[in-house]
Motif scaffolding. Structure first.
Motif, PDB file in Angstrom:
ATOM      1  N   ARG A   6       3.117 -63.931 -61.892  1.00 25.31           N
ATOM      2  CA  ARG A   6       2.215 -62.998 -62.560  1.00 25.31           C
ATOM      3  C   ARG A   6       1.752 -61.927 -61.588  1.00 25.31           C
ATOM      4  NH1 ARG A   6      -1.760 -66.825 -66.288  1.00 25.31           N
ATOM      5  NH2 ARG A   6      -0.111 -68.057 -67.277  1.00 25.31           N
ATOM      6  N   ALA A   7       1.129 -60.886 -62.129  1.00 28.98           N
ATOM      7  CA  ALA A   7       0.608 -59.794 -61.307  1.00 28.98           C
ATOM      8  C   ALA A   7      -0.763 -60.178 -60.765  1.00 28.98           C
ATOM      9  CB  ALA A   7       0.535 -58.516 -62.120  1.00 28.98           C
ATOM     10  N   SER A   8      -0.786 -61.213 -59.943  1.00 26.92           N
ATOM     11  CA  SER A   8      -2.022 -61.677 -59.333  1.00 26.92           C
ATOM     12  C   SER A   8      -1.821 -61.781 -57.830  1.00 26.92           C
ATOM     13  CB  SER A   8      -2.439 -63.038 -59.910  1.00 26.92           C
ATOM     14  OG  SER A   8      -1.404 -63.993 -59.737  1.00 26.92           O
ATOM     15  N   PHE A   9      -2.903 -61.893 -57.106  1.00 28.54           N
ATOM     16  CA  PHE A   9      -2.819 -61.910 -55.645  1.00 28.54           C
ATOM     17  C   PHE A   9      -2.141 -63.191 -55.165  1.00 28.54           C
ATOM     18  CE2 PHE A   9      -4.639 -63.024 -51.461  1.00 28.54           C
ATOM     19  CZ  PHE A   9      -4.155 -61.943 -50.728  1.00 28.54           C
ATOM     20  N   ASN A  10      -1.089 -63.018 -54.383  1.00 30.79           N
ATOM     21  CA  ASN A  10      -0.399 -64.134 -53.752  1.00 30.79           C
ATOM     22  C   ASN A  10      -0.418 -63.875 -52.253  1.00 30.79           C
ATOM     23  OD1 ASN A  10       1.829 -65.629 -52.506  1.00 30.79           O
ATOM     24  ND2 ASN A  10       2.515 -66.112 -54.584  1.00 30.79           N
ATOM     25  N   PRO A  11      -1.151 -64.673 -51.488  1.00 33.65           N
ATOM     26  CA  PRO A  11      -1.306 -64.360 -50.060  1.00 33.65           C
ATOM     27  C   PRO A  11       0.005 -64.352 -49.293  1.00 33.65           C
ATOM     28  CG  PRO A  11      -2.192 -66.536 -50.582  1.00 33.65           C
ATOM     29  CD  PRO A  11      -1.927 -65.859 -51.884  1.00 33.65           C
ATOM     30  N   LEU A  12       0.950 -65.221 -49.664  1.00 36.53           N
ATOM     31  CA  LEU A  12       2.226 -65.249 -48.962  1.00 36.53           C
ATOM     32  C   LEU A  12       3.027 -63.972 -49.226  1.00 36.53           C
ATOM     33  CD1 LEU A  12       4.352 -66.568 -47.235  1.00 36.53           C
ATOM     34  CD2 LEU A  12       5.119 -67.875 -49.234  1.00 36.53           C
ATOM     35  N   LEU A  13       3.057 -63.552 -50.497  1.00 35.24           N
ATOM     36  CA  LEU A  13       3.793 -62.326 -50.813  1.00 35.24           C
ATOM     37  C   LEU A  13       3.140 -61.113 -50.163  1.00 35.24           C
ATOM     38  CD1 LEU A  13       4.832 -62.791 -54.551  1.00 35.24           C
ATOM     39  CD2 LEU A  13       5.878 -63.676 -52.456  1.00 35.24           C
ATOM     40  N   GLN A  14       1.816 -61.085 -50.151  1.00 35.93           N
ATOM     41  CA  GLN A  14       1.126 -59.969 -49.498  1.00 35.93           C
ATOM     42  C   GLN A  14       1.414 -59.951 -48.005  1.00 35.93           C
ATOM     43  OE1 GLN A  14      -0.797 -57.435 -51.093  1.00 35.93           O
ATOM     44  NE2 GLN A  14      -0.286 -56.605 -49.072  1.00 35.93           N
ATOM     45  N   PHE A  15       1.463 -61.127 -47.420  1.00 35.05           N
ATOM     46  CA  PHE A  15       1.800 -61.235 -45.996  1.00 35.05           C
ATOM     47  C   PHE A  15       3.194 -60.657 -45.720  1.00 35.05           C
ATOM     48  CE2 PHE A  15       3.975 -63.832 -42.743  1.00 35.05           C
ATOM     49  CZ  PHE A  15       3.236 -63.474 -41.626  1.00 35.05           C
ATOM     50  N   LEU A  16       4.144 -60.998 -46.575  1.00 33.34           N
ATOM     51  CA  LEU A  16       5.510 -60.510 -46.391  1.00 33.34           C
ATOM     52  C   LEU A  16       5.584 -58.990 -46.558  1.00 33.34           C
ATOM     53  CD1 LEU A  16       7.404 -63.340 -48.307  1.00 33.34           C
ATOM     54  CD2 LEU A  16       7.311 -63.000 -45.830  1.00 33.34           C
TER      55      LEU A  16
END
Length: 251
Positions: free
Chosen positions: A39-49
């Motif tokens: 979903r279009a929600s905050f994912n810390p791992l994806l943001q890190f990447l």
């Protein structure tokens, strides 16, 4: 920048880092479930990447929820590899994007997403520069035989039974195609995982090590099906960053 793209096959989210003149490596993130969805929600791992300079795409392959019951059942039992074909189809789409370096595509998935990761790199080995498997199943046969009793019946409805579908499991299980894998592999598994027993990771890691394949394995003491301790999350993120930089780093 985030885009949601609805294709005739499977929809996906497409995250792009800050624009540069260089083509970017990309990571395909495969959610667990399979009865779940990105979903279009905050994912810390994806943001890190993204902050590391990688583009990221998160498909809702066949079997995902949120698109109707028929879509959710499109991967049931002997349709299992159709979800893998959705991931391969996404690669074909990415090849049309001039901003992406399609010689540097990595897979990252946890639980069922880990199974899809292993299935994709073993059945379509030429597409991937690297792969990361977190608590994934390497064999549906051994998973059904060893998962917690309270989950076995639920999972048999989704994947099938050893008695009726064991021949199909043997045909598709990544464990049985480990010799085909060419992508370097990073594996994490919680020692106390009650859903996907740690043996699922250890058996394919053992096979890959026997043939001298580049595989790095981390047993996560004190963790279960998810990595929840903050110090372990930081540790995992640092290892993921180093692994990706080694095999497909951003220039």
């Amino acid at each position: 920048m985030l885009s949601f793209i609805r294709r005739s096959s499977n929809p996906f989210f497409y995250y792009k880092p800050k624009l540069t003149a260089e083509k970017r490596p990309i990571i395909i993130y495969l959610h667990g479930g399979p009865e779940s969805q990105s979903r279009a929600s905050f994912n810390p791992l994806l943001q890190f990447l993204l902050n590391q300079g990688y583009a990221v795409t998160a498909p809702n392959f066949r079997g995902s929820t949120g698109y109707g019951k028929s879509y959710t059942h499109l991967d049931d039992v002997r349709k299992r590899l159709d979800a893998v074909k959705d991931v391969v189809s996404l690669v074909d789409w990415l090849k049309q994007d001039p901003a992406i370096d399609t010689s540097k595509i990595a897979l990252l998935g946890g639980s069922y997403g880990g199974f899809l990761t292993l299935a994709a790199i073993s059945h379509y080995p030429d597409l991937w520069a690297a792969a990361i498997d977190i608590v994934g199943m390497s064999s549906l046969r051994t998973f059904i035989q060893t998962t917690s009793p309270w989950r076995k019946r639920l999972r048999e409805i989704e994947y099938g039974t050893v008695e009726q579908d064991g021949d199909f499991f043997d045909l598709i299980d990544p464990l049985n195609h480990a010799d085909e894998i060419t992508a370097p592999l990073l594996v994490f598994h919680g020692v106390n995982d009650p859903r996907v027993p740690i043996g699922e990771s250890e058996q394919i890691v053992s096979k890959l090590k026997q043939r001298g394949h580049p595989v790095t394995y981390h047993r996560m003491e004190g963790e279960g099906h998810k990595i929840v301790k903050p110090e372990n999350e930081i540790y995992v993120y640092s290892l993921v960053a180093a692994f990706l930089e080694k095999y497909m780093g951003c220039d």
